[in-house]
Design a protein around this motif. Structure first.
Motif, PDB file in Angstrom:
ATOM      1  N   SER A 152      -8.711  -0.358   0.318  1.00 42.63           N
ATOM      2  CA  SER A 152      -9.523  -0.650  -0.867  1.00 42.63           C
ATOM      3  C   SER A 152      -9.715   0.564  -1.759  1.00 42.63           C
ATOM      4  CB  SER A 152     -10.896  -1.157  -0.431  1.00 42.63           C
ATOM      5  OG  SER A 152     -11.611  -0.127   0.243  1.00 42.63           O
ATOM      6  N   THR A 200     -12.394   0.992   3.062  1.00 41.98           N
ATOM      7  CA  THR A 200     -12.040  -0.186   3.863  1.00 41.98           C
ATOM      8  C   THR A 200     -10.527  -0.283   4.001  1.00 41.98           C
ATOM      9  OG1 THR A 200     -13.989  -1.393   3.114  1.00 41.98           O
ATOM     10  CG2 THR A 200     -12.192  -2.691   4.042  1.00 41.98           C
ATOM     11  N   VAL A 233      -7.339  -2.571   6.101  1.00 39.42           N
ATOM     12  CA  VAL A 233      -6.949  -3.723   6.911  1.00 39.42           C
ATOM     13  C   VAL A 233      -5.530  -3.484   7.416  1.00 39.42           C
ATOM     14  CG1 VAL A 233      -6.416  -6.188   6.886  1.00 39.42           C
ATOM     15  CG2 VAL A 233      -8.437  -5.336   5.677  1.00 39.42           C
ATOM     16  N   ILE A 247      -2.164 -13.365   3.214  1.00 37.05           N
ATOM     17  CA  ILE A 247      -3.295 -12.693   3.874  1.00 37.05           C
ATOM     18  C   ILE A 247      -3.695 -11.437   3.096  1.00 37.05           C
ATOM     19  CG2 ILE A 247      -3.989 -11.453   5.959  1.00 37.05           C
ATOM     20  CD1 ILE A 247      -2.134 -13.438   7.499  1.00 37.05           C
ATOM     21  N   CYS A 278      -7.359 -10.713   1.370  1.00 39.49           N
ATOM     22  CA  CYS A 278      -8.152  -9.500   1.626  1.00 39.49           C
ATOM     23  C   CYS A 278      -8.392  -8.725   0.339  1.00 39.49           C
ATOM     24  CB  CYS A 278      -7.435  -8.612   2.635  1.00 39.49           C
ATOM     25  SG  CYS A 278      -7.329  -9.298   4.298  1.00 39.49           S
ATOM     26  N   CYS A 279      -7.380  -8.697  -0.498  1.00 44.61           N
ATOM     27  CA  CYS A 279      -7.487  -7.985  -1.765  1.00 44.61           C
ATOM     28  C   CYS A 279      -8.626  -8.546  -2.609  1.00 44.61           C
ATOM     29  CB  CYS A 279      -6.161  -8.074  -2.520  1.00 44.61           C
ATOM     30  SG  CYS A 279      -6.171  -7.326  -4.149  1.00 44.61           S
ATOM     31  N   GLU A 282     -11.408  -9.717  -1.545  1.00 43.23           N
ATOM     32  CA  GLU A 282     -12.660  -9.189  -1.007  1.00 43.23           C
ATOM     33  C   GLU A 282     -12.813  -7.694  -1.278  1.00 43.23           C
ATOM     34  OE1 GLU A 282     -15.062 -11.042   0.282  1.00 43.23           O
ATOM     35  OE2 GLU A 282     -13.791 -12.754  -0.214  1.00 43.23           O
TER      36      GLU A 282
END
Length: 977
Positions: free
Chosen positions: A748, A752, A754, A768, A772-773, A775
């Motif tokens: 991020s 953050t 992932v 996926i 996530c991007c 969020e």
């Protein structure tokens, strides 16, 4: 109705040569709306010229000064001080950016020309704060940090400060920028503060740029506006004084002194508003039609679009002023070098040319009808018998009829081409002529329903100032998840109306005149106005914000402390560009600023309309290079056998990336993946896709200031594709579970990360990551599993960085060598010749549309061939290409070219790429086709992933030509050290 109740207004236009004044009677039902006009030379002090113009209009009209209800002035004084780089009128500006960890790779002033930076750049600071796209805080403002910054600003003696926060235009509740402004005012009461949300729109760099220009002018604006006030007081005028703004509405003197930037385009806006007023005086009353307003001066002609609302059409989101990219509200105006003083010549081939140089104010000394020896467009129209009252027609009676006709035809062609470029459809439109040079314009024009010359057309700018209204503008992002878009839009429109009424508009007559990206409301001035927006943040003189004022703080050093700014921008000649050689030493290519600029141009061409504009990445890389960092490019064959290669790039919305700029460490995702996999053998980085911004993002990550590893001369798309699975790595994958891509990481930029380790199908990885991007604020950085040298040898499309460089170099040379008319052939040569690429079409965009097909949104543009008299003459030494008919891109007629071959639409006026948001009717374009690399075309899986069937079209691939591997810059220019 008694004379004392008449609504009489004075309008003044302060131009570079003349100052015009007019008195209008705006009383409803008035039989004589235009009472008098007067033109006088603009004086060096400006104010005495204004006084003279107003004085003579009052005498001509026989009006008592007490009857005038308002004076409105349109001026170019503020924008001229920037154009001239006048340090006596401009102040150094300190900038505080609120964005948490983001934006440090694109600091304030990054896109300013050196000459302007040298005059304006003060200390810059990165502070806590900023919002995400959903309105949540990136981080909270730290008052002690702001107080420490204030201590440094005070130490440096800076008197103008800009506060710019990430997504501040949508910050209605937290009000971070306002909070910081209050702290600054408490700490530095004698300093002028501008907050960006009050100046411009969404897009942090452009909004910040506009706010900097505004802040730099505040001192001069205060003095100038005071002079305007004094000029009316000296005439014993006691009525209110206004200035006109970019959107054709009035600003109080208080607002004009606070926002001088909002007057920059008042000239062309006033001409359009004035033309609308004069048009409505004719038979039939208000016209309520879309028209083109053509303002013909001595040097240039400016054409704008007048909407049925009577207001000008606004410009595209981004534009430049004095070399600075901006995004605040301005009218859409097309300027060309055609005016009453434009020179008329014949070139070596006998072709008649017009301008772009002009005699300007020397017209009455040097043109032939005034006894001079230089042929101008004014001489042509006098010789043709169309302006017998100008000069001495006997002095041009010897001109050949053939030469007169050729010049008139060229003038007509220039005007018709400009008119067509401003139209948004093929329908004929009326043209309203204004300006003293309107005699040049013929009565019949292709694409024009009627050419109108209304009475008082030569005073239209002053008329536009006199009839201007009060406005309110709202620019915002709104949540439409729980309310219909129409309801949200109506609520925003009501906020715009309320803002206009608060500024003094009559609530009974105020209506919304434009509601798109920038809702604007206007109404007739009713005689009073509230104070500035600051008032809403105070109650009984007490700040609405509270913070620690007692803890001692120390000055916080500026981020640009010690930075030396050049006083001059580098301008290369064509000869210097031809002689330029990139710095390649022992197989390593050390990128220069010029290299990176050319690569950015080429990446956008290879983006084929997608991939995002790489200008942001170019600016960030250039800034690193200017600070002394290095960025190296190497050939894959020189990579060690035991080394791995990382690839990836940005993912998410380009719109969010325009606000939440790159963080200080663009390699977060790469580092996270290397740490997770416990690898320490990173040898190089590679672009995921060479097309668009991702073609350059890993150059920043690999620079010596970051990972300090080289970039491979290649990528894994050879273009830009919309999904992460459309890569040549996946073409050569051993399964469909994404093993060639996994594990993958997503960062991020604010802490953050992932990691995806397994997936049931390679398409799920992209889904996926994008979820996530969302969020992570709808923008993040991704990296895929490191590749071995042997995997790269199989999958990598080689030398695409070199290819981008060659394309950018070709465009630059075509512009410098006046070869834009032949830019298609030049680019084909740069790509390896007619086997590798060809010009598919040249024409103008006829229509732009979008449609849904099999669950996806598709764009379509239709391009029509140019008529014979619309096209420019090409270089006679080059083969002439003629195109007929219509070309559709993403249409369903005969397939000329299709993916994986590249189809790039270029601006035919400068050879640069156009992204899909930039397509518009009338734009002259060149369509370039480039044969795809064999990684896509030589196997069934490559065609399955990258050809038309992957986009829902059941159409087999037919090669455009033969692939020619781009020539390596490293091999061509390598020197052994």
């Amino acid at each position: 109705m008694s004379a004392s109740r008449r609504n009489l207004r004075i309008g003044v236009d302060v131009g570079g040569t003349n100052t015009d004044a007019v008195i209008l009677d705006l009383t409803p039902g008035s039989s004589q709306p235009v009472l008098s006009t007067h033109k006088t030379p603009t004086t060096p002090d400006i104010t005495s010229g204004i006084q003279s113009a107003i004085h003579h209009t009052l005498l001509k009209a026989g009006i008592e000064k007490t009857q005038i209800q308002a004076v409105a002035i349109g001026t170019t004084s503020f924008v001229n001080s920037l154009i001239e780089r006048d340090a006596s009128k401009l102040e150094r500006v300190g900038v505080i950016r609120l964005a948490g960890p983001y934006g440090k790779l694109a600091p304030p002033f990054i896109s300013f020309p050196y000459e302007l930076r040298h005059v304006l750049e003060g200390p810059t600071f990165f502070a806590e704060g900023g919002l995400q796209v959903d309105g949540s805080e990136i981080t909270e403002v730290d008052p002690l940090e702001i107080r420490g910054i204030c201590a440094e600003i005070k130490r440096q003696g800076i008197k103008a400060i800009v506060v710019s926060g990430c997504y501040s235009p949508i910050d209605h509740d937290i009000r971070q920028e306002e909070f910081v402004r209050e702290i600054i005012r408490a700490e530095l009461p004698d300093v002028k503060v501008c907050i960006s949300k009050e100046v411009a729109n969404i897009d942090l760099v452009q909004r910040e740029n506009a706010t900097i220009l505004n802040a730099a002018l505040l001192g001069f604006a205060k003095t100038t506006v005071a002079g305007f006030i004094e000029s009316t007081r000296a005439l014993n005028l006691t009525c209110p004084l206004f200035l006109t703004s970019n959107d054709g509405t009035l600003m109080t003197c208080e607002l004009a002194a606070k926002f001088p930037i909002k007057t920059f385009s008042s000239g062309p806006t006033n001409s359009m508003r004035g033309a609308n007023f004069l048009a409505n005086l004719g038979e039939g009353g208000p016209r309520k039609e879309t028209a083109l307003v053509m303002d013909v001066g001595g040097t240039t002609t400016e054409i704008g679009v007048l909407l049925p609302s009577g207001f000008p059409r606004q410009a595209a989101t981004y534009h430049e002023l004095c070399g600075v990219p901006l995004n605040f509200s301005m009218p859409h105006v097309h300027s060309m070098g055609l005016g009453g003083g434009s020179r008329v010549r014949k070139d070596a081939s006998g072709k008649t040319t017009i301008g772009p140089d002009s005699l300007g104010y020397r017209l009455q000394e040097q043109s032939r009808v005034f006894g001079g020896d230089i042929l101008t467009t004014t001489d042509i129209v006098v010789a043709a018998g169309q302006a017998t009252s100008i000069g001495d027609a006997q002095l041009v009676k010897h001109l050949e009829a053939e030469d007169i006709s050729a010049a008139q035809n060229r003038i007509k062609q220039m005007i018709e081409a400009a008119v067509d470029s401003m139209k948004t459809s093929t329908q004929d439109v009326p043209v309203y002529l204004v300006g003293g040079g309107a005699i040049l314009v013929p009565d019949e024009l292709r694409g024009v329903s009627k050419v109108h010359r209304f009475p008082f057309y030569d005073a239209a700018n002053a008329v536009g100032a006199a009839c201007a209204q009060i406005s309110g503008v709202v620019d915002t992002f709104e949540d439409t998840s729980s309310s219909p878009v129409s309801a949200v839009q109506k609520a925003v429109e009501q906020r715009a109306i309320a803002k206009a009424v608060a500024a003094g508009a009559d609530p009974l007559s105020t209506v919304v005149v434009e509601s798109e990206c920038i809702p604007i409301a206007s109404g007739e001035w009713k005689g009073d106005a509230t104070t500035s927006d600051d008032a809403v943040f105070h109650e009984n003189g007490v700040s609405a914000f509270q913070w620690d004022t007692k803890t001692a703080v120390k000055p916080i050093p500026a981020s640009n402390e010690g930075r030396q700014i050049s006083t001059k921008d580098v301008e290369y000649t064509a000869e210097e560009l031809v002689a330029y050689k990139p710095d390649v030493r022992s197989g390593e290519w050390y990128l220069s600023e010029l290299d990176s600029e050319w690569i950015a141009t080429g990446c956008y061409i290879l983006g084929t309309g997608g991939g995002g504009n790489p200008n942001g990445e170019f600016l960030a890389l250039r800034e690193l290079l200017r600070k002394g960092a290095t960025c190296r490019v190497i050939d894959l064959k020189t990579l060690g056998e035991d080394k791995c290669v990382m690839y990836g790039g940005g993912i998410g919305s380009p719109e969010v990336a325009a606000e939440r700029l790159m963080n200080n460490d663009p390699a977060d995702a790469i580092k996270a993946l290397l740490e997770y996999m416990k690898l320490d053998n990173l040898g190089a980085l590679s672009a995921l896709e060479i097309g668009g911004g991702n073609g350059m993002v890993n150059m920043i990550a690999g620079a010596s200031a970051n990972l300090n590893v080289p970039i491979l001369d290649g990528d894994f798309m050879g273009r830009a594709y919309p999904t992460g699975w459309q890569t040549t790595v996946n073409v050569y994958a051993k399964d469909d579970r994404g093993s060639s891509q996994l594990p993958s990481s997503l960062a991020s930029g604010d802490g953050t990360t992932v990691i995806i380790t397994t997936a049931k199908h390679y398409k799920d990885i992209d889904k996926i990551l994008r979820a996530c991007c969302m969020e992570m604020g709808t923008a993040a950085d991704a990296a895929a599993r490191p590749l071995t040298k042997s995997e790269c040898t199989e999958a990598m499309i080689r030398n695409t960085v070199s290819q981008s460089w060659r394309l950018g170099r070709a465009v630059a040379l075509a512009n410098k060598q006046a070869q834009i008319g032949n830019v298609g052939n030049i680019l084909v040569d740069a790509l390896g010749g007619p086997k590798a690429a060809r010009v598919l079409f040249v024409g103008k965009i006829f229509s732009v549309g979008r449609r849904l097909y099999k669950g996806h949104s598709y764009g379509e543009i239709e391009i029509h061939a140019l008529a014979g008299d619309e096209s420019e003459e090409d270089d006679p030494s080059q083969p002439k290409q003629k195109f007929e008919g219509i070309m559709k891109i993403d249409g369903e007629t005969k397939i000329v070219a299709g993916v994986p071959d590249l189809i790039s639409v270029l601006d035919a006026q400068n050879g640069t790429a156009l992204g899909t948001p930039e397509y518009k009717y009338g734009l002259r374009v060149l369509v370039l086709g480039i044969t795809a690399a064999p990684q896509w075309t030589s196997t069934p899986r490559g065609l399955e992933l990258g050809a038309l069937p992957a986009f829902g079209y059941d159409v087999p691939y037919v090669p455009l030509g033969e692939y020619v591997e781009p020539r390596s810059v490293i091999e061509e220019y390598n020197t052994v050290v």
